[in-house]
Design a protein around this motif. Structure first.
Motif, mmCIF file in Angstrom:
data_model
loop_
_atom_site.group_PDB
_atom_site.id
_atom_site.type_symbol
_atom_site.label_atom_id
_atom_site.label_comp_id
_atom_site.label_asym_id
_atom_site.label_seq_id
_atom_site.Cartn_x
_atom_site.Cartn_y
_atom_site.Cartn_z
ATOM 1 N N CYS A 189 -18.493 -66.615 -18.071
ATOM 2 C CA CYS A 189 -18.984 -66.174 -19.382
ATOM 3 C C CYS A 189 -18.205 -64.963 -19.875
ATOM 4 C CB CYS A 189 -20.474 -65.845 -19.311
ATOM 5 S SG CYS A 189 -21.534 -67.304 -19.176
ATOM 6 N N ASP A 190 -17.902 -64.030 -18.986
ATOM 7 C CA ASP A 190 -17.104 -62.868 -19.376
ATOM 8 C C ASP A 190 -15.708 -63.291 -19.819
ATOM 9 O OD1 ASP A 190 -19.218 -61.186 -18.818
ATOM 10 O OD2 ASP A 190 -18.452 -60.562 -16.855
ATOM 11 N N ASN A 241 -22.286 -65.441 -24.188
ATOM 12 C CA ASN A 241 -23.500 -64.913 -23.573
ATOM 13 C C ASN A 241 -24.308 -66.022 -22.909
ATOM 14 O OD1 ASN A 241 -23.423 -62.117 -24.026
ATOM 15 N ND2 ASN A 241 -24.081 -62.386 -26.151
ATOM 16 N N TYR A 242 -25.015 -65.654 -21.881
ATOM 17 C CA TYR A 242 -26.020 -66.491 -21.245
ATOM 18 C C TYR A 242 -27.294 -65.660 -21.176
ATOM 19 C CZ TYR A 242 -25.698 -63.426 -17.256
ATOM 20 O OH TYR A 242 -25.745 -62.305 -16.470
ATOM 21 N N TYR A 243 -28.424 -66.320 -20.992
ATOM 22 C CA TYR A 243 -29.703 -65.633 -20.809
ATOM 23 C C TYR A 243 -30.461 -66.320 -19.678
ATOM 24 C CZ TYR A 243 -28.628 -64.208 -25.615
ATOM 25 O OH TYR A 243 -28.003 -63.729 -26.751
ATOM 26 N N SER A 259 -23.410 -72.581 -29.844
ATOM 27 C CA SER A 259 -21.999 -72.235 -30.026
ATOM 28 C C SER A 259 -21.401 -71.692 -28.734
ATOM 29 C CB SER A 259 -21.845 -71.220 -31.163
ATOM 30 O OG SER A 259 -22.636 -70.062 -30.914
ATOM 31 N N ASP A 260 -22.134 -70.836 -28.014
ATOM 32 C CA ASP A 260 -21.653 -70.312 -26.746
ATOM 33 C C ASP A 260 -21.602 -71.407 -25.686
ATOM 34 O OD1 ASP A 260 -21.249 -67.774 -27.693
ATOM 35 O OD2 ASP A 260 -23.077 -66.931 -26.850
ATOM 36 N N TYR A 261 -22.581 -72.278 -25.703
ATOM 37 C CA TYR A 261 -22.635 -73.391 -24.755
ATOM 38 C C TYR A 261 -21.396 -74.269 -24.874
ATOM 39 C CZ TYR A 261 -24.524 -77.771 -22.717
ATOM 40 O OH TYR A 261 -24.732 -78.918 -21.972
ATOM 41 N N GLU A 262 -21.004 -74.596 -26.098
ATOM 42 C CA GLU A 262 -19.842 -75.458 -26.308
ATOM 43 C C GLU A 262 -18.562 -74.767 -25.835
ATOM 44 O OE1 GLU A 262 -20.112 -78.459 -27.025
ATOM 45 O OE2 GLU A 262 -21.989 -78.741 -28.095
ATOM 46 N N ILE A 263 -18.424 -73.475 -26.119
ATOM 47 C CA ILE A 263 -17.241 -72.732 -25.665
ATOM 48 C C ILE A 263 -17.205 -72.683 -24.146
ATOM 49 C CG2 ILE A 263 -16.140 -70.456 -25.635
ATOM 50 C CD1 ILE A 263 -17.268 -70.058 -28.491
ATOM 51 N N CYS A 309 -18.535 -74.805 -21.984
ATOM 52 C CA CYS A 309 -18.181 -76.120 -21.442
ATOM 53 C C CYS A 309 -16.692 -76.403 -21.604
ATOM 54 C CB CYS A 309 -19.010 -77.211 -22.115
ATOM 55 S SG CYS A 309 -20.778 -77.167 -21.714
ATOM 56 N N GLN A 310 -16.132 -76.077 -22.759
ATOM 57 C CA GLN A 310 -14.702 -76.298 -22.984
ATOM 58 C C GLN A 310 -13.859 -75.458 -22.027
ATOM 59 O OE1 GLN A 310 -14.145 -75.442 -27.153
ATOM 60 N NE2 GLN A 310 -15.434 -77.154 -27.806
ATOM 61 N N TYR A 311 -14.271 -74.214 -21.812
ATOM 62 C CA TYR A 311 -13.543 -73.333 -20.895
ATOM 63 C C TYR A 311 -13.530 -73.935 -19.485
ATOM 64 C CZ TYR A 311 -12.143 -69.159 -18.314
ATOM 65 O OH TYR A 311 -11.481 -68.268 -17.505
ATOM 66 N N CYS A 312 -14.671 -74.407 -19.029
ATOM 67 C CA CYS A 312 -14.749 -74.975 -17.682
ATOM 68 C C CYS A 312 -13.890 -76.226 -17.551
ATOM 69 C CB CYS A 312 -16.196 -75.292 -17.329
ATOM 70 S SG CYS A 312 -17.215 -73.829 -17.066
ATOM 71 N N MET A 313 -13.851 -77.050 -18.571
ATOM 72 C CA MET A 313 -13.039 -78.262 -18.508
ATOM 73 C C MET A 313 -11.555 -77.916 -18.460
ATOM 74 S SD MET A 313 -15.147 -80.922 -20.966
ATOM 75 C CE MET A 313 -14.079 -82.303 -20.543
ATOM 76 N N LEU A 314 -11.153 -76.867 -19.180
ATOM 77 C CA LEU A 314 -9.749 -76.463 -19.188
ATOM 78 C C LEU A 314 -9.328 -75.816 -17.876
ATOM 79 C CD1 LEU A 314 -9.417 -74.991 -22.803
ATOM 80 C CD2 LEU A 314 -8.322 -77.067 -21.931
ATOM 81 N N HIS A 315 -10.278 -75.233 -17.158
ATOM 82 C CA HIS A 315 -9.964 -74.483 -15.941
ATOM 83 C C HIS A 315 -10.569 -75.124 -14.690
ATOM 84 C CE1 HIS A 315 -9.438 -71.523 -19.192
ATOM 85 N NE2 HIS A 315 -8.528 -70.979 -18.420
ATOM 86 N N GLN A 316 -10.847 -76.425 -14.756
ATOM 87 C CA GLN A 316 -11.580 -77.042 -13.662
ATOM 88 C C GLN A 316 -10.823 -77.009 -12.333
ATOM 89 O OE1 GLN A 316 -12.416 -81.137 -14.673
ATOM 90 N NE2 GLN A 316 -10.421 -81.456 -15.595
ATOM 91 N N ASP A 317 -9.495 -77.096 -12.360
ATOM 92 C CA ASP A 317 -8.746 -77.091 -11.103
ATOM 93 C C ASP A 317 -8.838 -75.744 -10.402
ATOM 94 O OD1 ASP A 317 -7.994 -79.730 -11.345
ATOM 95 O OD2 ASP A 317 -6.102 -79.265 -12.355
#
Length: 278
Positions: A30-31, A36-38, A67-71, A73-81
């Motif tokens: 998240c950082d 943000n997460y809660y 909006s944060d959730y979508e970002i 998820c996209q971040y994790c898919m791009l950095h999954q390796d």
């Protein structure tokens, strides 16, 4: 693959230890992604009442604005390796994943479910997206709640691995469930999950007074958007975690007197799975 049961089932304390590492990973992602997460639901009770896990709770929940959730998820898919052994599960990223929420998994472990069609899950954190829910609470409840609850029930039947009788103990309800479940199996889970996913588009979050978990779970609970306009930090075991600034109102909305301990016989895990080392 080695049989997951060879090394023994994890205790609740061991699940907590693994989950703490997952929480640290979630915070780091998240950082890095600037979102943000809660901490939410039972995990938020744990933070407020126990300064950590509820001793008998076996999972961890967070929510994110859509909006944060979508970002995220996209971040994790791009950095999954580079994230291994951590992996984000969504319907888009994992074939056969049966939920409309994301789960951040530690794949060094394996969760085995009691009545869900098999998919390769690890120890996980549930990540729920929050969507706009309009400005007229009664109108939203009338429009969405019953339909969402019915779709959720059928979606679960579409991905279970065996039939169970209705919990209402009425023969005709069990008979109805048998036939509706059969239809759900033929139609397939994607149909019902997609219909639930469409609820995220009903209301613009910017013009909404309320937000809600629109695309998953039974029922519909509306939250004031202002409860999530900022966050405060709380202790959670050895970590500092973000909770919504309106955490007290959020918890009262869900649980009433959330500081009261439940009866001793109810102090047990509520999720039907076991966890093993791979």
């Amino acid at each position: 693959m080695k049989d997951c049961c060879d090394d023994g089932e994890l205790t609740i304390e061991e699940i907590h230890d693994v989950t703490l590492n997952l929480i640290e990973t979630l915070i780091e992602i998240c950082d890095n992604a600037n979102v943000n997460y809660y901490v939410a639901y039972g995990s938020l009770i744990g933070a407020v009442r126990h300064q950590g896990f509820i001793p008998w709770d076996d999972d961890f929940d967070v929510v994110m604005l859509r909006s944060d959730y979508e970002i995220f998820c996209q971040y994790c898919m791009l950095h999954q390796d580079e994230m291994k052994p951590y992996k984000l599960f969504t319907r888009e990223s994992v074939a056969g994943y049966p939920y409309n929420i994301a789960r951040l998994n530690n794949m060094d472990y394996r969760a085995v479910y009691d009545n869900v069609q098999n998919y390769d899950s690890g120890v996980f954190i549930d990540i729920y997206p929050l969507d706009g829910a309009g400005a007229d609470a009664e109108q939203v409840i009338r429009r969405v709640k019953k339909k969402k609850s019915n779709l959720f029930r059928i979606a679960l039947w579409s991905v279970d691995d065996h039939y169970t009788k209705s919990t209402y103990h009425k023969w005709y309800r069990s008979l109805a469930k048998f036939f509706v479940r059969g239809y759900a199996k033929i139609r397939g889970s994607k149909y019902f999950l997609d219909k639930m996913e469409n609820f995220k588009n009903l209301y613009d979050i910017n013009s909404s007074r309320y937000i809600a978990e629109m695309t998953w779970d039974s029922g519909l609970t509306l939250y004031e958007k202002k409860w999530f306009e900022n966050y405060v930090y709380m202790d959670f075991e050895n970590l500092k975690v973000k909770v919504p600034v309106g955490y007290d109102e959020f918890l009262k909305c869900h649980y009433g007197d959330y500081m009261a301990l439940p009866p001793e016989e109810e102090r047990v895990p509520h999720h039907e799975y076991k966890v093993y080392r791979r």
